[in-house]
Write a protein that holds these residues in place. Structure first.
Motif: not given
Length: 333
Positions: A70-72, A147-149, A158-164, A166-170
């Motif tokens: 995931w991304y943080e 997660c290779d970005k 701003d929205p984070v432009p990647v899947e995964n 980190v959000t409450p659901e993640v």
């Protein structure tokens, strides 16, 4: 290329944990082996691997799995310190290949005086760098490489432009992976050894099987969110360990009683009654035993920051028990 990508990967270490009801498992944001570890903090029933009390990990039912990466976010200062430490370590390592030094130098230059200027320190209060993080327990899985970005900047709000990202659901999904549950060792009657064609009663104490939860939270820069994942026991599945057996009920699935228990304790005088939860072996185990597998199914839900919430796939956790089955001896005159 691997060296160029390396600074973008942080590590989510499991670490030790606390037993249900107290303590916190935390992986700090410090540098470890030239990597940033995850800043997600876990609390609740997060004890580590199966211990002497038999507690173990919740296993999803079906093919769903929690995120392996995931991304943080990281502050501009945190990201600068990280990149500079990786650079210094690489160029100062004796015998390091020149290509490695060149690669890490190019990576550093892009954030210092390329696409970004001085790690965006002049607008450090306006946003954060987002970096890829992977679960080190799953680092060899293909999903952990998804997660290779490379690290990128996102303005606050701003929205984070990647899947995964980190959000409450993640966070809820990550907490799912840290839930630790009690062993599903059922009480049987007869206890020491049962007999062929004799109904064997099975039950679980309601005090041992109750809701279990883990909370995952992260507070980095302007991001401060959390989610709590709760596992609630709903049924017990009995698998006798031999096809020469019957289960009660016939499906082998014993549902939760109104008081939270499963099955019903045997009381004297009920030998002729069919147990609401149990089994009957049709042949002897001989000189050995049959392996009874008892598995609890847990219903999973979550709640999080901003009133978010919902359901996650059911999970299961079980264990094996050795059962001795004897022939009933009789004498004919």
């Amino acid at each position: 290329m691997a060296l160029v990508l390396a600074p973008g990967i942080a590590h989510a270490d499991r670490g030790g944990g606390a037993s249900q009801g107290g303590g916190t498992t935390e992986t700090s944001g410090g540098r470890e082996a030239a990597s940033l570890v995850s800043k997600v903090v876990y609390s609740g029933s997060t004890s580590g691997s199966r211990g002497s009390d038999g507690r173990g990990a919740l296993q999803p039912v079906g093919d769903w799995t929690p995120p392996a990466c995931w991304y943080e976010p990281r502050s501009a200062e945190q990201f600068r310190d990280y990149v500079e430490s990786v650079y210094e370590e690489t160029v100062n390592t004796p015998g390091q290949h020149s290509y490695a030094k060149q690669s890490v130098g190019m990576f550093r230059e892009d954030y210092k005086d390329g696409t970004y200027k001085n790690y965006n320190l002049d607008k450090k209060d306006e946003g954060s760098f987002w970096v890829a993080v992977r679960d080190e327990d799953r680092r060899m899985e293909p999903e952990a490489q998804a997660c290779d970005k490379l690290p990128f900047w996102v303005e606050n709000g701003d929205p984070v432009p990647v899947e995964n990202a980190v959000t409450p659901e993640v966070l809820a999904e990550l907490a799912y992976n840290r839930v630790r549950l009690p062993a599903a060792e059922v009480t049987l009657r007869p206890e020491a050894a049962t007999k062929v064609n004799l109904p064997t009663w099975a039950w679980l104490d309601r005090a041992r099987f109750k809701e279990t939860s883990v909370t995952a939270s992260i507070a980095v820069g302007g991001l401060n969110i959390q989610a709590t994942t709760t596992a609630r026991p709903v049924s017990l599945r009995l698998e006798p360990g031999t096809p020469d057996a019957e289960t009660y009920p016939a499906s082998g699935e014993c549902t939760l009683n109104a008081d939270g228990s499963i099955g019903e304790p045997y009381t004297r005088g009920e030998a002729d009654r069919t147990p609401p939860c149990g089994l009957k072996y049709l042949r002897s185990s001989g000189d050995g035993t049959f392996t009874l597998q008892a598995t609890i199914t847990w219903e999973i839900s979550w709640t999080g920051t901003g009133g978010a919430g919902g359901d996650l796939p059911d999970g299961a956790f079980g264990n094996d028990q050795a059962v001795t089955v004897q022939e009933i001896q009789s004498v004919n005159r």
